[in-house]
Motif scaffolding. Structure first.
Motif, PDB file in Angstrom:
ATOM      1  N   GLN A   1       0.838  -1.203   0.000  1.00 18.94           N
ATOM      2  CA  GLN A   1       0.000   0.000   0.000  1.00 18.94           C
ATOM      3  C   GLN A   1       0.872   1.251   0.000  1.00 18.94           C
ATOM      4  O   GLN A   1       0.621   2.188  -0.749  1.00 18.94           O
ATOM      5  N   ARG A   2       1.902   1.274   0.844  1.00 16.17           N
ATOM      6  CA  ARG A   2       2.813   2.424   0.889  1.00 16.17           C
ATOM      7  C   ARG A   2       3.457   2.653  -0.480  1.00 16.17           C
ATOM      8  O   ARG A   2       3.590   3.793  -0.930  1.00 16.17           O
ATOM      9  N   GLU A   3       3.902   1.574  -1.118  1.00 17.69           N
ATOM     10  CA  GLU A   3       4.535   1.687  -2.426  1.00 17.69           C
ATOM     11  C   GLU A   3       3.555   2.214  -3.478  1.00 17.69           C
ATOM     12  O   GLU A   3       3.922   3.049  -4.311  1.00 17.69           O
ATOM     13  N   GLU A   4       2.320   1.735  -3.455  1.00 19.48           N
ATOM     14  CA  GLU A   4       1.305   2.229  -4.395  1.00 19.48           C
ATOM     15  C   GLU A   4       1.028   3.701  -4.161  1.00 19.48           C
ATOM     16  O   GLU A   4       0.919   4.478  -5.121  1.00 19.48           O
ATOM     17  N   TRP A   5       0.905   4.089  -2.891  1.00 17.03           N
ATOM     18  CA  TRP A   5       0.678   5.495  -2.566  1.00 17.03           C
ATOM     19  C   TRP A   5       1.838   6.357  -3.045  1.00 17.03           C
ATOM     20  O   TRP A   5       1.640   7.419  -3.620  1.00 17.03           O
ATOM     21  N   GLN A   6       3.062   5.897  -2.792  1.00 17.71           N
ATOM     22  CA  GLN A   6       4.236   6.679  -3.194  1.00 17.71           C
ATOM     23  C   GLN A   6       4.316   6.807  -4.707  1.00 17.71           C
ATOM     24  O   GLN A   6       4.648   7.873  -5.233  1.00 17.71           O
ATOM     25  N   LYS A   7       3.995   5.748  -5.421  1.00 18.67           N
ATOM     26  CA  LYS A   7       4.025   5.779  -6.888  1.00 18.67           C
ATOM     27  C   LYS A   7       3.038   6.823  -7.419  1.00 18.67           C
ATOM     28  O   LYS A   7       3.387   7.626  -8.287  1.00 18.67           O
ATOM     29  N   LEU A   8       1.809   6.829  -6.897  1.00 13.58           N
ATOM     30  CA  LEU A   8       0.820   7.808  -7.337  1.00 13.58           C
ATOM     31  C   LEU A   8       1.280   9.224  -7.008  1.00 13.58           C
ATOM     32  O   LEU A   8       1.185  10.137  -7.835  1.00 13.58           O
ATOM     33  N   TYR A   9       1.793   9.435  -5.798  1.00 15.16           N
ATOM     34  CA  TYR A   9       2.294  10.742  -5.386  1.00 15.16           C
ATOM     35  C   TYR A   9       3.383  11.218  -6.348  1.00 15.16           C
ATOM     36  O   TYR A   9       3.357  12.358  -6.827  1.00 15.16           O
ATOM     37  N   ASP A  10       4.346  10.347  -6.640  1.00 15.96           N
ATOM     38  CA  ASP A  10       5.445  10.701  -7.543  1.00 15.96           C
ATOM     39  C   ASP A  10       4.938  11.041  -8.938  1.00 15.96           C
ATOM     40  O   ASP A  10       5.439  11.968  -9.578  1.00 15.96           O
ATOM     41  N   GLU A  11       3.936  10.296  -9.424  1.00 11.36           N
ATOM     42  CA  GLU A  11       3.369  10.566 -10.750  1.00 11.36           C
ATOM     43  C   GLU A  11       2.682  11.931 -10.790  1.00 11.36           C
ATOM     44  O   GLU A  11       2.868  12.697 -11.742  1.00 11.36           O
ATOM     45  N   VAL A  12       1.897  12.239  -9.767  1.00  6.75           N
ATOM     46  CA  VAL A  12       1.209  13.534  -9.711  1.00  6.75           C
ATOM     47  C   VAL A  12       2.235  14.661  -9.617  1.00  6.75           C
ATOM     48  O   VAL A  12       2.126  15.673 -10.324  1.00  6.75           O
ATOM     49  N   LEU A  13       3.253  14.489  -8.785  1.00  3.72           N
ATOM     50  CA  LEU A  13       4.280  15.522  -8.637  1.00  3.72           C
ATOM     51  C   LEU A  13       5.044  15.728  -9.948  1.00  3.72           C
ATOM     52  O   LEU A  13       5.320  16.866 -10.338  1.00  3.72           O
ATOM     53  N   ALA A  14       5.349  14.649 -10.654  1.00  8.03           N
ATOM     54  CA  ALA A  14       6.074  14.751 -11.927  1.00  8.03           C
ATOM     55  C   ALA A  14       5.271  15.518 -12.980  1.00  8.03           C
ATOM     56  O   ALA A  14       5.848  16.222 -13.808  1.00  8.03           O
ATOM     57  N   ARG A  15       3.961  15.383 -12.961  1.00  5.03           N
ATOM     58  CA  ARG A  15       3.105  16.093 -13.929  1.00  5.03           C
ATOM     59  C   ARG A  15       2.861  17.544 -13.528  1.00  5.03           C
ATOM     60  O   ARG A  15       2.425  18.351 -14.344  1.00  5.03           O
ATOM     61  N   SER A  16       3.100  17.868 -12.277  1.00  5.18           N
ATOM     62  CA  SER A  16       2.742  19.179 -11.739  1.00  5.18           C
ATOM     63  C   SER A  16       3.422  20.314 -12.490  1.00  5.18           C
ATOM     64  O   SER A  16       4.593  20.229 -12.856  1.00  5.18           O
ATOM     65  N   SER A  17       2.656  21.372 -12.679  1.00  2.00           N
ATOM     66  CA  SER A  17       3.202  22.572 -13.317  1.00  2.00           C
ATOM     67  C   SER A  17       3.843  23.499 -12.288  1.00  2.00           C
ATOM     68  O   SER A  17       4.225  24.609 -12.622  1.00  2.00           O
ATOM     69  N   GLY A  18       3.952  23.047 -11.049  1.00  5.01           N
ATOM     70  CA  GLY A  18       4.558  23.853  -9.996  1.00  5.01           C
ATOM     71  C   GLY A  18       3.506  24.559  -9.173  1.00  5.01           C
ATOM     72  O   GLY A  18       2.307  24.494  -9.459  1.00  5.01           O
ATOM     73  N   PRO A  19       3.961  25.266  -8.131  1.00  2.00           N
ATOM     74  CA  PRO A  19       3.010  25.958  -7.259  1.00  2.00           C
ATOM     75  C   PRO A  19       2.486  27.243  -7.894  1.00  2.00           C
ATOM     76  O   PRO A  19       3.162  27.873  -8.697  1.00  2.00           O
ATOM     77  N   GLY A  20       1.281  27.587  -7.508  1.00  2.00           N
ATOM     78  CA  GLY A  20       0.662  28.815  -7.987  1.00  2.00           C
ATOM     79  C   GLY A  20      -0.756  28.914  -7.462  1.00  2.00           C
ATOM     80  O   GLY A  20      -1.194  28.074  -6.674  1.00  2.00           O
TER      81      GLY A  20
END
Length: 177
Positions: free
Chosen positions: A9-28
């Motif tokens: 579960q931790r690994e699945e959560w981390q994978k999703l988090y990393d994917e969302v962060l990688a797509r992020s356009s940054g803070p704003g």
């Protein structure tokens, strides 16, 4: 829950988090135009897809919006030593911020384009201390009621084992922007 399932579960959560962060356009911050053109759910879907910025507070506390559907949103964060209070555990403001985000955004996910909201009440119940050894936590918010002027929602903050650390309720004022 078995140790193997918890680790998975931790690994699945981390994978999703990393994917969302990688797509992020940054803070704003969102513009009034964004709020007038997109429903609340569309805004969140665009944030997750990296088409709109994530809020600056997400960098400050290290959490992200990872799931959104109408009436339900999930934020994920990692309690760290930098979040500690003087007595050796994660400051309650970390819990409260993730819970405030998930419950208010659950309400926003039900709003049409041109509608906004503001929190008028937040109630947090702390169940147990968070430390930097807990691993990732998720704050899941669900709408209880979304009317024309008032919305209410509830949320819970859990670890990958499903252990509850805090829960909250909110009342939000809904208005046109």
């Amino acid at each position: 829950m078995s140790a193997q399932h918890s680790q998975q579960q931790r690994e699945e959560w981390q994978k999703l988090y990393d994917e969302v962060l990688a797509r992020s356009s940054g803070p704003g911050v969102l513009t009034l135009e964004n709020l007038r053109e997109c429903s609340g759910l569309e805004l969140f879907q665009k944030m997750i897809a990296g088409e709109l910025p994530r809020p600056p507070i997400s960098d400050t506390l290290g959490f992200l919006l990872v799931e959104a559907e109408k009436g339900r949103v999930v934020f994920q964060g990692l309690p760290q030593h930098r979040h500690y209070n003087p007595i050796g555990s994660v400051h309650g403001g970390f819990h409260a911020t993730l819970l405030d985000s998930c419950v208010a955004c659950a309400i926003q996910s039900t709003l049409e384009a041109g509608q906004g909201y503001t929190t008028i009440e937040l109630k947090v119940n702390y169940i147990r201390a968070l430390t930097d050894r807990v691993g990732p936590v998720r704050a899941e918010g669900r709408v209880i009621h979304a009317g024309k002027q008032i919305g209410t929602a509830e949320g819970k903050l859990v670890d990958a084992d499903g252990k509850l650390y805090a829960h909250a309720t909110t009342t939000c004022l809904i208005f046109n922007v």
